[in-house]
Design an enzyme around this catalytic site. Structure first.
Site, mmCIF file in Angstrom:
data_model
loop_
_atom_site.group_PDB
_atom_site.id
_atom_site.type_symbol
_atom_site.label_atom_id
_atom_site.label_comp_id
_atom_site.label_asym_id
_atom_site.label_seq_id
_atom_site.Cartn_x
_atom_site.Cartn_y
_atom_site.Cartn_z
ATOM 1 N N CYS A 51 -2.635 3.871 6.171
ATOM 2 C CA CYS A 51 -1.299 3.776 6.753
ATOM 3 C C CYS A 51 -0.933 5.069 7.498
ATOM 4 O O CYS A 51 -1.503 5.350 8.541
ATOM 5 C CB CYS A 51 -0.293 3.424 5.662
ATOM 6 S SG CYS A 51 1.279 2.840 6.318
ATOM 7 N N HIS A 104 -2.728 -1.232 2.505
ATOM 8 C CA HIS A 104 -2.805 -0.272 1.388
ATOM 9 C C HIS A 104 -3.722 -0.785 0.274
ATOM 10 O O HIS A 104 -3.244 -1.447 -0.643
ATOM 11 C CB HIS A 104 -1.408 -0.079 0.800
ATOM 12 C CG HIS A 104 -0.489 0.731 1.652
ATOM 13 N ND1 HIS A 104 -0.361 2.100 1.509
ATOM 14 C CD2 HIS A 104 0.346 0.381 2.648
ATOM 15 C CE1 HIS A 104 0.524 2.550 2.383
ATOM 16 N NE2 HIS A 104 0.975 1.527 3.091
ATOM 17 N N GLU A 118 -4.851 0.841 -2.176
ATOM 18 C CA GLU A 118 -4.451 1.439 -3.465
ATOM 19 C C GLU A 118 -3.295 0.673 -4.099
ATOM 20 O O GLU A 118 -3.065 0.777 -5.298
ATOM 21 C CB GLU A 118 -4.102 2.918 -3.270
ATOM 22 C CG GLU A 118 -2.710 3.244 -2.732
ATOM 23 C CD GLU A 118 -2.510 2.931 -1.246
ATOM 24 O OE1 GLU A 118 -3.407 2.335 -0.619
ATOM 25 O OE2 GLU A 118 -1.433 3.277 -0.723
#
Lengths: 85, 229
Positions: free
Chosen positions: B87, B204, B206
């Site tokens: 990002c 994302h 994560e």
């Protein structure tokens, strides 16, 4: 060394969709400003620069634009230099 | 394997990246401050996390790209070290020139925070080798400026060298305009450099590293990286 005021106008290059401009244009049309067209939105940056000449000042600001102030991939910039009295 | 998570002022996914690396991928990780001038020798992969470094002032990533640690990040990647930009991290990587192109404002002008689906266009990379063939990944995005743009020459080069790794797609893997959340050219969600050691992506991974979060597809990227060590 003289002191100069630099005014930098940054605009998206032609051909790149300016979504902010488009949105503002749509809004203008919706409130009756039908004849306003091709809204484009950019950035305006002012700064002071100490240099030997207006040409040197412009050169220095130009290199700052290339490195940080503008994104040359999508933006054009114009620099105006004025001597500070 | 050891990750180094770079923390800029305004990063807000640094803890998530650290958690995914340590708790989910069972690797080691350390935080690195953006003013550090040294990257420890034992780091295998740097993560430039999501967030709003320097408040996104001027342009997303434009100021972070000049943080002291970025010189070291470039040096690390030139030596072949792995760098994952997520990002805002992707935006910083384009600003610093480690990846081509740029991320413009979303076509809709909205900040978009939702799950999207991704198709892996190149699973022959250090970041995507563990993604099963044909699997559609479900990973969230959260950005206002994720509209990937590059000039025609750059796009052709990306295609020619197979540098497009992820594209936005529908739930069943179709790549079309309706599955494109932000107007990105060719539905591009993630690209890799020619050397294959620097990857930037808007989604994302994560935030999708365990089922409790709604998906653990992002873990496949961490696990792919792990396979290199």
């Amino acid at each position: 060394m003289e002191k100069y005021q630099a005014s930098i106008k940054i605009m998206l290059k032609h051909g790149i969709l300016d979504v902010q401009g488009k949105t503002v244009e749509n809004s203008l049309h919706s409130i009756g400003f039908d004849t306003l067209q091709n809204v484009r939105i950019g950035k305006f940056v002012q700064l002071e620069v100490a240099a030997e000449s207006p040409e040197k000042a412009s050169e220095l600001v130009g290199s700052a634009c290339e490195k940080l102030i503008a994104n040359p991939i999508i933006e054009n910039y114009e620099i105006q230099i004025e001597k500070i009295k | 394997m050891k990750f180094g998570v770079v923390v800029f002022p305004g990063s807000n996914c640094d803890s998530d990246a650290y958690w995914a690396a340590v708790q989910d991928a069972h690797c080691e990780a350390v935080y690195l401050w953006h003013k550090d001038n040294v990257i420890p020798n034992d780091i295998d992969c740097l993560i430039l996390p999501g967030g709003f470094s320097y408040g996104d002032y001027l342009r997303a990533g434009a100021i972070a790209r000049f943080s002291p640690i970025m010189k070291e990040v470039v040096h690390f990647s030139n030596k072949g070290g792995f760098v994952l930009g997520i990002c805002n991290g992707f935006q910083i990587l384009t600003e610093v020139g480690l990846l081509p192109g740029t991320l413009m404002k979303n076509k809709s002008l909205n900040f978009i925070c939702k799950y999207v689906y991704l198709k892996t266009e190149n699973s022959d990379t250090a970041f995507s080798s563990q993604i099963p063939d044909g699997k559609v990944l479900k990973i969230p995005i959260a950005h206002g400026e994720g509209n990937y743009y590059a000039d025609e020459k750059t796009i052709n080069e990306l295609i020619e060298h197979n540098e497009i790794v992820f594209k936005y797609c529908s739930q069943n893997g179709e790549i079309n305009e309706f599955a494109n959340p932000n107007g990105a050219m060719l539905n591009i969600a993630g690209i890799i450099n020619k050397n294959g050691n620097v990857l930037g992506m808007m989604p994302h991974p994560e935030r999708a590293s365990e089922n409790l979060l709604g998906s653990d597809d992002g873990l496949l990227i961490f696990n792919s990286l792990k396979r290199n060590f």
